[in-house]
Motif scaffolding. Sequence first.
Motif, PDB file in Angstrom:
ATOM      1  N   PRO A   1      33.388 -25.155  -8.107  1.00 43.31           N
ATOM      2  CA  PRO A   1      32.484 -24.244  -8.823  1.00 43.31           C
ATOM      3  C   PRO A   1      32.337 -24.568 -10.301  1.00 43.31           C
ATOM      4  O   PRO A   1      31.348 -24.199 -10.928  1.00 43.31           O
ATOM      5  CB  PRO A   1      33.148 -22.868  -8.647  1.00 43.31           C
TER       6      PRO A   1
ATOM      7  N   GLU B   1      28.186 -10.020   0.115  1.00 47.01           N
ATOM      8  CA  GLU B   1      27.203 -11.094  -0.012  1.00 47.01           C
ATOM      9  C   GLU B   1      26.079 -10.702  -0.961  1.00 47.01           C
ATOM     10  O   GLU B   1      25.551 -11.529  -1.692  1.00 47.01           O
ATOM     11  CB  GLU B   1      26.651 -11.456   1.378  1.00 47.01           C
TER      12      GLU B   1
ATOM     13  N   TRP C   1      38.675 -19.930  -6.965  1.00 47.29           N
ATOM     14  CA  TRP C   1      38.036 -18.838  -7.711  1.00 47.29           C
ATOM     15  C   TRP C   1      38.897 -18.339  -8.857  1.00 47.29           C
ATOM     16  O   TRP C   1      38.382 -17.964  -9.908  1.00 47.29           O
ATOM     17  CB  TRP C   1      37.638 -17.711  -6.770  1.00 47.29           C
TER      18      TRP C   1
ATOM     19  N   GLN D   1      32.177 -21.430   5.220  1.00 46.37           N
ATOM     20  CA  GLN D   1      31.628 -21.015   3.935  1.00 46.37           C
ATOM     21  C   GLN D   1      32.538 -21.317   2.760  1.00 46.37           C
ATOM     22  O   GLN D   1      32.092 -21.386   1.621  1.00 46.37           O
ATOM     23  CB  GLN D   1      31.358 -19.500   3.972  1.00 46.37           C
TER      24      GLN D   1
ATOM     25  N   LEU E   1      23.751 -13.528  -2.391  1.00 43.25           N
ATOM     26  CA  LEU E   1      23.328 -14.171  -1.151  1.00 43.25           C
ATOM     27  C   LEU E   1      22.337 -13.315  -0.374  1.00 43.25           C
ATOM     28  O   LEU E   1      21.730 -13.772   0.585  1.00 43.25           O
ATOM     29  CB  LEU E   1      24.546 -14.447  -0.272  1.00 43.25           C
TER      30      LEU E   1
ATOM     31  N   PHE F   1      27.185 -11.087  -4.416  1.00 42.25           N
ATOM     32  CA  PHE F   1      27.336 -12.497  -4.767  1.00 42.25           C
ATOM     33  C   PHE F   1      25.988 -13.231  -4.755  1.00 42.25           C
ATOM     34  O   PHE F   1      25.927 -14.439  -4.852  1.00 42.25           O
ATOM     35  CB  PHE F   1      28.306 -13.156  -3.773  1.00 42.25           C
TER      36      PHE F   1
ATOM     37  N   PRO G   1      34.940 -16.104   0.999  1.00 45.46           N
ATOM     38  CA  PRO G   1      34.134 -15.633   2.126  1.00 45.46           C
ATOM     39  C   PRO G   1      34.944 -15.457   3.393  1.00 45.46           C
ATOM     40  O   PRO G   1      36.066 -15.954   3.508  1.00 45.46           O
ATOM     41  CB  PRO G   1      33.086 -16.732   2.288  1.00 45.46           C
TER      42      PRO G   1
ATOM     43  N   PRO H   1      23.968 -17.109  -5.924  1.00 43.78           N
ATOM     44  CA  PRO H   1      25.417 -17.290  -6.049  1.00 43.78           C
ATOM     45  C   PRO H   1      25.787 -17.923  -7.393  1.00 43.78           C
ATOM     46  O   PRO H   1      26.753 -17.525  -8.048  1.00 43.78           O
ATOM     47  CB  PRO H   1      25.747 -18.222  -4.895  1.00 43.78           C
ATOM     48  N   ARG H   2      24.984 -18.879  -7.815  1.00 49.15           N
ATOM     49  CA  ARG H   2      25.221 -19.543  -9.087  1.00 49.15           C
ATOM     50  C   ARG H   2      25.278 -18.501 -10.219  1.00 49.15           C
ATOM     51  O   ARG H   2      26.159 -18.501 -11.061  1.00 49.15           O
ATOM     52  CB  ARG H   2      24.066 -20.520  -9.334  1.00 49.15           C
TER      53      ARG H   2
ATOM     54  N   SER I   1      29.890 -21.842  -3.354  1.00 51.04           N
ATOM     55  CA  SER I   1      30.635 -22.227  -4.557  1.00 51.04           C
ATOM     56  C   SER I   1      29.742 -22.201  -5.784  1.00 51.04           C
ATOM     57  O   SER I   1      30.133 -22.675  -6.847  1.00 51.04           O
ATOM     58  CB  SER I   1      31.228 -23.625  -4.390  1.00 51.04           C
ATOM     59  N   GLY I   2      28.542 -21.683  -5.625  1.00 52.11           N
ATOM     60  CA  GLY I   2      27.652 -21.579  -6.777  1.00 52.11           C
ATOM     61  C   GLY I   2      26.875 -22.846  -7.083  1.00 52.11           C
ATOM     62  O   GLY I   2      26.331 -22.999  -8.162  1.00 52.11           O
TER      63      GLY I   2
ATOM     64  N   VAL J   1      28.358 -16.375 -10.063  1.00 58.45           N
ATOM     65  CA  VAL J   1      29.525 -17.086 -10.599  1.00 58.45           C
ATOM     66  C   VAL J   1      29.498 -17.041 -12.125  1.00 58.45           C
ATOM     67  O   VAL J   1      30.508 -16.776 -12.772  1.00 58.45           O
ATOM     68  CB  VAL J   1      29.539 -18.553 -10.104  1.00 58.45           C
TER      69      VAL J   1
END
Lengths: 498, 329
Positions: free
Chosen positions: A358, A300, A412, A343, A305, A303, A337, A325-326, B211-212, A329
């Motif tokens: 995404p 996390e 993903w 999630q 978080l 990523f 997750p 998270p954005r 998911s961003g 990515v």
Amino acid sequence: MNAFDTALRVQGIVKTFPAVRALDDVSFDVRPGEVHALLGENGAGKSTLMKVLAGMHRPDQGRIFISEEPAILHSPLEAKRLGVVLIHQELSLAEQMSVAENIFLGELPRKNFGMVDWKKLYADAEAILQRLNCDFGPQTRVEDLSIAKKQMVEIARALTVEAKAVIFDEPTASLTDQEKEVLFDVIRDLQAQGVGIVYISHRMEEIFRISNRISVLRDGTYRGTLETVDTNEDEVTRLMIGRSLDTSRGGKVVSTGPVVLKVENLSCGDLFENVSFSVQAGEVLGFYGLVGAGRTAIAEALFGLRRLSQGKVVLNGQEITITSPRHAVEQGLALVPESRKEQGLVLGMSCRDNMTLPQIGNLTTGPFVSNGGEIAIFDRYRDLLSIKTPGWRQLVGNLSGGNQQKIVIGKWLAMRPKVLIVDEPTRGIDVGSKAEIHNLLRELAADGYAVIVISSEMPEILSVSDRIIAMYRGEITREFTADEVTEDNLVQAISGLS
Amino acid sequence: MAEATLTSNRLKGLGGTLAKQGILIAFIVFMIGFALFSEKFLTSGNVMTVIRQAAIVGVMAIGVTVVVIGGNLDLSVGSMLSFSTVLVVDLHDKIGPGEAIAVMLVATLVLGALNGFLIGYLRLNSLIVTLGMLSAIQGLTLIYTGGQNVDISHQDTTWFAVFGRGQVFGLPVPILIFAVVAVIVHVVLAYTPYGRRVYAVGGNPMAAVFSGIRRNRVVACSYLISAFCTGIAAVILGSRVMGSQNNVGQGYELLVLAAVILGGTSLLGGSGSVLKTVIGVLILGFIQNGLLLLGYAYYVQWLVTWVVIILAVWLDVAAKRGRLFSPIA
């Protein structure tokens, strides 16, 4: 010894859910004053059996006997009245109420006009707490207690009835070593009072310490019962997984790709500390450890978080700071997750919409989402991952667990990430789909992805990983290559023994 | 989720159809009933009147639909309508109609941005924030006017009159505005990345973040859209009345929410559409109009509207639970 041979006995239990036969002709018993350990991999049927015993599930076939009396359990309340109590893994206490109120919840003693008889309530609760050697009073608010003491409250609740059998589900998962000893004392006391104990745990050392007998479930079937003194961990493991643990996967290639992700001295509050590792293209790096060892927290944090308190993250040679998270990515990180439904997926959206979520901002012609572009992506990954769905319009919530997980993985992969992190890849997924997802993870590595797999299941981590990092209480205790890892040294490493 | 599938499959046959299409069926029954008792009801003149009157609630409800699909509520639109109408009417004579509209829209967007900041970025509960804003904006309006009503002096010569009173190709302009706003917001929700994100955030905020998706921004934007729609509604209202009381929008927040719920957009977020809301707005409008034509006092509407809303919500949850009565959720 009581007059009865068994405190609790089940015979020929069959329980099916849509898509799975969770229990198939399972028989099992626990004698008064005995600790009977129940073992099996995740998904072997332990929880289902436990819920049948505690009256939460009705079996399709089979019979239940309490003190050799046939019983039909319609509800947990009924099971409790008959003397069978389940101590949950997740505690179910009313946090803002007192210990005494929690112990007698639903059956508070009354006096005139239906008012609660507080004196009697506190006195009764005090008596039970003393029996358990608790050092807190009945008026303490539950939220002020540690997890271990909350567990004691839960056990105290079980003792408000004349318990014949108490079922413990992974009771030590969140206890410290000292707290564990207190719990074992309580269990011994219960034993001495002639209560039968069903003890479910993954931890071999505990089971060999406190149990009298061990029963093993595999894939919903009963595999046998062993006297603890006559057996050893190897034999039990063989029963559990159906073969001797050899970690051979066949055709394993040692990765020679470039290092994609390298982290140095990552720390995050008290979740994990000084964690350093690297992943190469073309390999699967496994993270193994108990729940709460910090594996998920690392994923996390990578990523975006969680905020890191220190450390360096280097992706393809460049140091990066991940803020959201954005951002993760955009940098090319992807996280499947651990909790698929909470999630991973928007259950009320279609398969296609979930898969393109995404990258929806890039899938456009002019200001509008490109329908063709979306369907092209969906089709490609449906075929690649062999996702079984009637069509892209199908709501994700209606798919099986395995297919849902493939949608998350596909979502993903469609981003073409540099690093793919998969947390608990097969939690709650049936055995067939499990193997399929394991193969898929291997194939992705072979295609040059850098894959990180986090798992609580030893067979899983052993079969998919090229290297394994063992964690214990927020720190990396050891790193293994696939050649040097054995079940023994892995268990030691995650229990802080090595 | 397997469970949800099972329950929704349980509602089959007539009962299922009733529960799922209950609102539409109730609407048709109402229409037929009214038409039988009042021959005026289904004349094109009356239908036009109903839609024209519903346009203000309609435009606002379309904006609120975006907020609700995103998983939040907006109760502040009622006093926001008061504020915006007062502002545009008051500024009309002072700085001219075009400038008044521009200034009013900017001011309304600022209020929407405040909602968006508090709910989207600070993640405060939307019910509490917008309920507070409902009262705060009413206060702001009274401070602005000092309690005086405002009006436009040259009502017959200003082109501002076109929004509330004008006609184009025989259609009242409010209806055209309603239609245009509906189409635009429908296209945004159904065909743009932003729309998809709104559904995702409302459907499962956690999964959206994983998911961003920038949930904060998506939610904040939904309040800007809602505020902008209310601004447009204020133009129609100000133009129609050519004046404004300080509390002209009082009660609109509930009518708007009622229309959204009646249409079938779930208050839990993640589902719904502009089309549904348009139907909800029309149902509300026709019920009120029908009752008036039948000679009931206007306050009877309030009671009937409430009954219809409760019925709609009940049928909605019944369809989800798979049964009409349920001892547990």
